[in-house]
Every structure is written in structure tokens, then in C-alpha cells.
Write a protein that holds these residues in place. Structure first.
Motif, mmCIF file in Angstrom:
data_model
loop_
_atom_site.group_PDB
_atom_site.id
_atom_site.type_symbol
_atom_site.label_atom_id
_atom_site.label_comp_id
_atom_site.label_asym_id
_atom_site.label_seq_id
_atom_site.Cartn_x
_atom_site.Cartn_y
_atom_site.Cartn_z
ATOM 1 N N UNK A 28 36.987 47.951 25.021
ATOM 2 C CA UNK A 28 37.752 48.984 25.737
ATOM 3 C C UNK A 28 36.902 49.687 26.808
ATOM 4 N N UNK A 29 35.569 49.592 26.673
ATOM 5 C CA UNK A 29 34.669 50.349 27.557
ATOM 6 C C UNK A 29 34.222 49.500 28.738
ATOM 7 N N UNK A 30 34.294 50.100 29.917
ATOM 8 C CA UNK A 30 33.722 49.492 31.124
ATOM 9 C C UNK A 30 32.722 50.483 31.712
ATOM 10 N N UNK A 31 31.483 50.030 31.902
ATOM 11 C CA UNK A 31 30.438 50.894 32.462
ATOM 12 C C UNK A 31 30.487 50.832 33.982
ATOM 13 N N UNK A 32 30.500 52.003 34.600
ATOM 14 C CA UNK A 32 30.525 52.115 36.056
ATOM 15 C C UNK A 32 29.307 52.915 36.525
ATOM 16 N N UNK A 33 29.019 52.788 37.817
ATOM 17 C CA UNK A 33 27.925 53.588 38.366
ATOM 18 C C UNK A 33 28.348 55.052 38.416
ATOM 19 N N UNK A 34 27.363 55.929 38.451
ATOM 20 C CA UNK A 34 27.631 57.372 38.476
ATOM 21 C C UNK A 34 28.494 57.740 39.685
ATOM 22 N N UNK A 35 28.185 57.134 40.841
ATOM 23 C CA UNK A 35 28.942 57.443 42.061
ATOM 24 C C UNK A 35 30.320 56.788 42.085
#
Length: 290
Positions: free
Chosen positions: A263-270
Motif C-alpha cells: 500500500x505504501x509508495x515512497x516519494x521524494x520530500x519535494x
């Protein structure tokens, strides 16, 4: 002719085989002999370079015997008989020895450095043409055995913590599996604090998050569940979590990934700012089209 006398036939044979392999000698080469009945390995110093033998002896200690000693400590002092459990703890031990776990290395109580074993080996080869392997261990290696016990001790503690963590993760996954999602997509921004955003990128205030928390969750898991992050996430049980962070290896990020898995997708902070801008443009386009 140098001789190394072993207590057991098995150790004599292991060192002999290791020496031949390390020096790439043919087993029929008479410059290195195994006297199995007397547990002795004989080495012709005229034909075999002493430095090479010392290197091989060091490798025998740190790659073969070290493993034996760690397993003996696990079995005899801590009663770990299960081979799978032993292997897990051994992996932690070697990760500390190889410098991969500095957080655990600083906890070693005993002073000493495994690399200094080479200095002890240099001394014994300079002083003796023949020596007993057991005497070498008893009188020269004694300071290191206490250190090895420290490695085992901290690695067992780490292993127990990892086991508890896995039980914790599985328990929360079970809780999650029975939850009806209250939201399709949740945006989560990791900064100095964690900020929750709904599907329209509207911030969910702290008071609203607290009201969403399932009280059974905190009652059943009061020690482990973080009321600022894990508890509201489990209570909302979103179908998808977009997590924006500068530090994807942060422990809490890993925990959320372990609980919610695919369920989790990691994205950049920006990435959150860009996603919000794109969402605004899309909404404007839809309004104009209407």
C-alpha cells in the motif's frame, strides 16, 4: 620443520586442508604433512614461506575457528540449540565484526580488537618452531574470548529485539487486515513532525486524527503503537499511502512500509509540492471544462 599440534584430529585435518587450499599446494606435496594419528601438521620452513603460513593460520582462526567458538558460546552459555536461531544470531555477530553495525559495536564491553590476533600469531611463530594449538588458545587468545562473549551477548539482545519487532509487525498487520478503509489515498509528509493530508491535499489536523483513532488499538497495544503516526494510520487504514520523505531509511518509515507493505509508495520530500500543484491544475481544468 615447524609443527602445530592439535587436540582433536578434526581440527588438525581442517587446518591441513585449509593450509593446502590457501597455499594452493597439491595434497601429495611432502612439504606439508598431516600426521592424523598424532593430530600434527608439519610444515617444511625451507620450502614454505613462513609469512604465507602465518596468513593461513590467521584465516583459519578468524574464518573457521571463530565460527566454532561463537556457536559454542551460544550453545553452552545461552542454550541456543536451534540451528536456524544460531544462524540468525551469527549473521548479526558478523555484521558487527565487519563494521556494518556501528550502533551495536559501541556496546561491546570488553576491550580488544580481533585484528590484533595477527600480532599474537606473529609472536607465536617467532618464538616457537613447534607449538600446541590448545596452549596457544589458552595463553595467547584468552583476552579475546571475553570479547567474543560480548559480541554474542549484544547480538542475542539484538536478535530478541528483532523477534519482538516482527511479532509487533505481524500483530498490526492482522489488525489492519480486518479494517474497512476510511480513505482511498492518504498523503504523509515526513519533516520535523509527520503531517497527514487527505486525497485533496488538505491537511488533517491533529485533533481530527485523534478522533479517528480506534481506542481498541491503543488499549491492546499501548506500548508499541505511536499515537501520532501508527495509530491514526491503522485506524484510517487507507488503500494507498504516498509517503514523502528525505530519509527513506528512517526507522519509522521502514515500520510503516513493513506494516502496510504494497500500500505504501515512497516519494521524494519535494514530491508533495509537485503533486499538490498538479492536483490544483487538474481541478482548475475540470472546473473550466464544466
Amino acid at each position: 620443520m615447524a609443527e602445530i599440534i592439535f587436540r582433536s584430529r578434526m581440527d588438525a585435518k581442517r587446518f591441513y586442508d585449509h593450509l593446502l587450499e590457501y597455499l594452493r599446494f597439491n595434497p601429495n606435496n611432502q612439504d606439508i604433512l598431516l600426521l592424523e594419528d598424532r593430530h600434527i601438521v608439519k610444515i617444511s620452513e625451507n620450502k614454505v614461506e613462513v609469512e604465507a603460513v602465518k596468513d593461513a593460520f590467521y584465516q583459519f582462526i578468524v574464518k573457521i575457528k571463530l565460527d566454532d567458538w561463537f556457536r559454542a558460546i551460544l550453545q553452552q552459555q545461552y542454550y541456543y540449540e536451534d540451528l536456524e536461531e544460531q544462524q540468525h544470531i551469527m549473521e548479526i555477530i558478523y555484521s558487527v565484526l565487519e563494521g556494518q553495525r556501528k550502533d551495536l559495536a559501541i556496546l561491546i564491553k570488553e576491550n580488544g580488537d580481533v585484528s590484533k590476533i595477527r600480532e599474537v600469531i606473529d609472536e607465536i611463530f617467532q618464538e616457537h618452531v613447534s607449538f600446541s594449538f590448545d596452549s596457544f588458545l589458552k595463553f595467547r587468545m584468552r583476552p579475546y574470548f571475553k570479547m567474543l562473549e560480548s559480541y554474542v551477548e549484544i547480538s542475542i539482545d539484538e536478535y530478541k529485539m528483532e523477534q519482538e519487532y516482527q511479532i509487533f509487525i505481524h500483530t498490526l498487520r492482522d489488525f489492519l487486515s480486518g479494517r474497512e478503509p476510511k480513505m482511498d489515498t492518504l498523503h504523509l509528509l515526513f519533516d520535523e513532525e509527520i503531517t497527514f493530508f487527505d486525497e485533496q491535499f488538505m491537511e488533517i489536523k491533529r485533533g481530527d486524527l485523534v478522533r479517528m483513532i480506534d481506542r481498541k488499538l491503543l488499549f491492546n497495544h499501548p506500548v508499541y503503537v505511536d499515537s501520532a503516526s501508527i495509530a491514526p494510520l491503522l485506524s484510517i487504514a487507507p488503500k494507498r499511502i504516498l509517503l514523502y520523505t528525505k530519509t527513506p531509511e528512517e526507522p519509522l518509515v521502514r515500520t510503516i512500509k513493513n506494516i502496510f507493505e504494497e500500500r505504501v509508495t515512497i516519494k521524494t520530500y519535494k514530491g508533495l509540492r509537485h503533486a499538490k500543484e498538479w492536483n490544483q491544475l487538474e481541478n482548475t481544468a475540470n472546473e473550466n471544462g464544466a
